[in-house]
Structures are given as C-alpha cells and as structure tokens.
Design an enzyme around this catalytic site. Structure first.
Site, PDB file in Angstrom:
ATOM      1  N   TYR A   1       3.468  10.303 -11.141  1.00 47.10           N
ATOM      2  CA  TYR A   1       2.567   9.417 -10.386  1.00 47.10           C
ATOM      3  C   TYR A   1       1.789   8.462 -11.290  1.00 47.10           C
ATOM      4  CZ  TYR A   1      -1.188   7.793  -7.367  1.00 47.10           C
ATOM      5  OH  TYR A   1      -2.079   6.997  -6.682  1.00 47.10           O
TER       6      TYR A   1
ATOM      7  N   ASN B   1       0.808  -1.213   0.000  1.00 45.67           N
ATOM      8  CA  ASN B   1       0.000   0.000   0.000  1.00 45.67           C
ATOM      9  C   ASN B   1       0.846   1.270   0.000  1.00 45.67           C
ATOM     10  OD1 ASN B   1      -2.482   1.748   0.765  1.00 45.67           O
ATOM     11  ND2 ASN B   1      -1.069   2.062   2.474  1.00 45.67           N
TER      12      ASN B   1
ATOM     13  N   LYS C   1       1.913   4.097 -11.552  1.00 45.12           N
ATOM     14  CA  LYS C   1       0.830   3.133 -11.333  1.00 45.12           C
ATOM     15  C   LYS C   1       0.612   2.258 -12.570  1.00 45.12           C
ATOM     16  CE  LYS C   1      -0.007   4.224  -7.065  1.00 45.12           C
ATOM     17  NZ  LYS C   1       0.325   3.288  -5.986  1.00 45.12           N
TER      18      LYS C   1
END
Length: 241
Positions: A164, A91, A168
């Site tokens: 970012y 996480n 991902k």
C-alpha cells in the site's frame, strides 16, 4: 441562470462509500453534476439515490478501474450524459490484504503488490487517460489523485504496509509527471491526503470523518486557474514527498 452546458460535471471514482461518497456529496452541494463511479451496481445505485434525495444532480457510472473495457465504457457514459468533464477525482483505492503480516516486506507476495498497484496506480493512469479528451473540453479541468501520507518517503507514517505505502509513493510520482506534462495548459493536477479517516478501509480505526477527509479533495477540485500544480496537500497545506 445559465443553460445545461454551464453545469460542471465531476467524476469521482470509488464514490459509493466513505471518502469518495463524501467528495461526491461535497462537490454536488457546490452545484456540480456528479458522476458516481463504482464497480458494484447495487451500491452505486444506492449512492446515486442518496445524493439525489439530498438535491444533488447525480448519475451512476459503472467503473472498474482495473478493466480497460470498463473504463472505456465509463468515458462513453460521461460523454453521452455530460459532453465533457470538468473534474476527475481518482479516489478508488485498496489497502490490499493486511492481516497476518501480508504486507511484511521480507515475505511480500508479489501478487499482493501487483493487485494493489493495479488499482492504486495503473487504475489512475487508465482512468485519467480515458477521461482526458473529455477534460480537455472543459475551461478549467482539474484532476485530484487521492493519495496518503503513508506514501511520503519523508514522513513514513503508519504501519509497515509494503504494497500500500509504495503504491501511494508511485501515485505521487505519477501525479508530478502528469503535472509536468500539463505545464502551460489549463489542466491542473494535484495529489491529496485525506488524513486518517474512519472508513471500512481501516475497520473504522481513523479519527476523522469522511467529510473532513473529503475537504482537501474538494478544495483541489475547485482551484482557481492560478492555483498550485503538481503538489501534495492535506488540510494544513503541502505534505512532504
């Protein structure tokens, strides 16, 4: 009642606040012993105490996902405390600087990109591979990588964040590669999108609670042995790559 060895153990990285804490709380409520992975000693201790006060079996694990030494020590801590690992939730993640066009692709500082990748991608590989020997000792090991639909090349949601969002996308690709490698084994790995959750990560701009965001991770962490593998999911089901 079974013995101590029947207790399943879950490690959640970045578990001292936000979605990570909510995932730890949710898994703890299901009877997991929860290893709270966090860099900050004080916040980690506070998170563990909060979970224990809620009746959850929790222990702290010092964990900086960008450090090989820290990750190796964390694996040792989990081994000594639990002997094996049933669930790993990767996480821990960072947005990187986003003010003043810091993630405009046309002016992107490569150090910003490196820093974001080091936590969001390299950190996941570092932690996963360090924990794999412990996961392999479990009957039904589960790995959940916390991603974002901002990494979806199909959806391309959210603001333009040139460090970012690609981090991902790469995390999703890494998840798919691990799933292929684990084909035919009992290790099930998937990527989860928590949705737009209000946390300090986005200055509390999101409209979902951390508990809502944690739901999909908890579901993927507790999949049956015939559950989906190598997918990308949110509350509504599969998310487009």
């Amino acid at each position: 009642m079974g013995g101590v060895n029947d207790t399943k153990t879950a490690l959640v990285t970045g578990a001292n606040k936000g979605i990570g804490f909510a995932i730890a709380q949710g898994l703890g409520a299901l009877g997991f012993r929860v290893a709270v992975g966090a860099r900050d000693d004080v916040r980690r201790k506070e998170a563990v105490e909060k979970l224990q006060a809620a009746g959850i079996d929790a222990f702290g694990v010092g964990l900086d996902v960008t450090s090989n030494e820290s990750v190796a020590a964390a694996a040792q801590t989990v081994e000594q405390t639990a002997g094996r690992l049933d669930v790993l939730v990767n996480n821990a993640g960072i947005a990187g600087p986003i003010d003043d066009g810091a993630q405009d692709p046309t002016t992107l500082d490569l150090d910003v990109l490196r820093t974001v990748l080091d936590t969001n991608v390299f950190g996941v590989v570092r932690v996963t591979n360090a924990m794999l020997p412990l996961l392999r000792r479990a009957d039904s090991p589960r790995i959940v990588n916390m991603s974002s639909n901002m990494g979806s090349l199909t959806l391309q949601t959210g603001p333009i964040l040139a460090a970012y969002a690609p981090s991902k996308s790469m995390l999703n690709s890494i998840t798919a590669v691990y799933a292929r490698q684990f084909d035919g084994t009992n290790v099930i790995v998937n990527a989860a999108c928590p949705g737009y959750v209000a946390t300090d990560f986005n200055n509390y701009n999101g409209f979902r609670t951390p508990e809502e965001g944690a739901g999909i991770a908890i579901r993927l962490a507790t999949l049956p042995d015939d559950g989906p593998r190598g997918g990308f999911f949110d509350d509504a089901g599969p998310v487009s790559w």
